[in-house]
Write a protein that holds these residues in place. Structure first.
Motif, mmCIF file in Angstrom:
data_model
loop_
_atom_site.group_PDB
_atom_site.id
_atom_site.type_symbol
_atom_site.label_atom_id
_atom_site.label_comp_id
_atom_site.label_asym_id
_atom_site.label_seq_id
_atom_site.Cartn_x
_atom_site.Cartn_y
_atom_site.Cartn_z
ATOM 1 N N VAL A 1 0.847 -1.206 0.000
ATOM 2 C CA VAL A 1 0.000 0.000 0.000
ATOM 3 C C VAL A 1 0.880 1.253 0.000
ATOM 4 N N ILE A 2 1.867 1.285 0.897
ATOM 5 C CA ILE A 2 2.729 2.476 0.991
ATOM 6 C C ILE A 2 3.508 2.673 -0.313
ATOM 7 N N ASN A 3 3.947 1.564 -0.908
ATOM 8 C CA ASN A 3 4.748 1.650 -2.132
ATOM 9 C C ASN A 3 4.027 2.323 -3.298
ATOM 10 N N LYS A 4 2.694 2.308 -3.265
ATOM 11 C CA LYS A 4 1.928 2.985 -4.333
ATOM 12 C C LYS A 4 2.158 4.497 -4.300
ATOM 13 N N PHE A 5 2.531 4.992 -3.136
ATOM 14 C CA PHE A 5 2.623 6.448 -2.961
ATOM 15 C C PHE A 5 4.048 6.968 -2.894
#
Length: 375
Positions: A211-215
């Protein structure tokens, strides 16, 4: 109506701990620490909770402990008030470091001192372009604590010594580069990231990571950053004593100084000589210790500071910075060579007071500990 200094948001499987003293840069009061400790212990027992998010309202994550109030209570009451604040704070730091839920710190602003103790122990430490990290305690006549001898000693080379002795500030990109932070996200994207995290119904860190990697955004550190000069940092800050570190820096400065070297020398010369020496011993011991051992040792050190057994520098530093604001602390021992190793060692001994106890940390068999034990 007094507003809550910490807000707790609870929805299905996500819990949020939101520091809410924006006008005081979310500096930690005894009340805040107590509330957080209670809630974090509850979250651990609650099988529904999968993820805990830590963040701060306003332009800071947390600028550290509320030193002014602490000193006020210690001077008008008893030194043990300060010690009991730190006892609770270090216990909270330990609970965060060994928590069996996935912890995410969202750092969108200042994170210093006690704020680092809260956030640096989380598995995921997300920073933005507004993040500013520092451990400037030595300027106050105290030393980088809250587990700093653990998390700073784990940084590359002797970068932890550099941060703790100089109080140097890092931005978000530098925090990621040196390993203090795990991800860099633009401040404007944090609300969307938080919204996506709200949907994570899993204790699996790889799910959170995705999830964090998307941002995440690529962040590059400035050419003037001290982290770009690890050769010089290691050469100077690996020395045995503070005196040798300072003279190595002064030698470098003569060979055509980088701006950061001059700043490092200046801040070390302004700091309490006693603080510099006890921190150097502390981080060197921390290299071979676990988080609990570091916190127990730092608690002894901070109790001596509160009790003024060895000297009064913390009170002198706070007078100069918070009360009279003349920024001219008159340190008890004004030169490094006056601070003997016998004096430094006193900070590491048990406090000789009938009512005083070492910090007790219960053995916590969280997954984090079991994984560490296997390494």
């Amino acid at each position: 109506l007094s507003l809550s200094q910490v807000l707790f948001e609870e929805n299905s499987w996500i819990r949020k701990v939101i520091l809410n003293r924006p006008t005081k840069l979310n500096s930690l009061s005894f009340h805040m620490v107590s509330q957080m400790l209670k809630k974090l212990k509850e979250y651990e027992k609650d099988s529904r909770v999968k993820l805990v998010i830590l963040k701060g309202n306003g332009r800071a994550f947390c600028a550290g402990g509320d030193c002014a109030t602490l000193i006020h209570f210690c001077t008008t009451g008893h030194w043990s008030f300060g010690a009991s604040f730190f006892r609770k704070q270090y216990t909270l730091d330990y609970v965060l470091a060994t928590h069996d839920k996935t912890l995410v710190s969202l750092i969108d602003g200042v994170v210093m001192g006690g704020g680092a103790g809260l956030s640096m122990n989380a598995k995921f430490r997300v920073v933005t372009e507004k993040a500013v990290f520092a451990m400037p305690e030595a300027i106050l006549g105290v030393f980088p604590d809250v587990g700093a001898s653990y998390f700073l000693s784990k940084l590359p080379g002797y970068f932890g010594e550099y941060l703790g002795l100089t109080g140097a500030r890092l931005d978000g990109a530098e925090m990621v580069a040196c390993g203090l932070a795990t991800h860099f996200v633009f401040s404007k994207d944090l609300p969307s990231l938080e919204k996506e995290l709200d949907g994570v119904n899993s204790t699996d860190p790889t799910v959170v990571s995705k999830v964090i990697n998307k941002f995440i955004e690529a962040s590059s550190i400035k050419s003037t950053s001290a982290f770009k000069r690890m050769d010089i940092i290691n050469k100077c800050f690996s020395r045995k004593t503070v005196e040798e570190i300072l003279s190595a820096l002064e030698n470098e400065a003569r060979n055509g100084a980088n701006i950061w070297i001059a700043a490092a020398i200046k801040s070390m010369k302004a700091a309490s000589p006693t603080s510099l020496k006890i921190f150097l011993k502390s981080i060197r011991e921390g290299r071979g210790q676990d988080i609990d051992q570091c916190l127990i040792r730092e608690f002894r050190m901070i109790s001596h500071v509160m009790r003024k057994t060895v000297n009064n520098d913390f009170y002198k530093g706070c007078r100069a910075i918070f009360f009279d604001k003349d920024k001219q602390p008159r340190w008890e021992l004004s030169k490094l060579e006056l601070v003997s190793s016998e004096l430094v060692n006193q900070y590491f001994t048990k406090v000789d007071d009938d009512d005083w106890e070492d910090l007790q940390l219960d053995a916590r068999f969280s997954e984090a500990n079991l994984i560490r034990a296997k390494l």
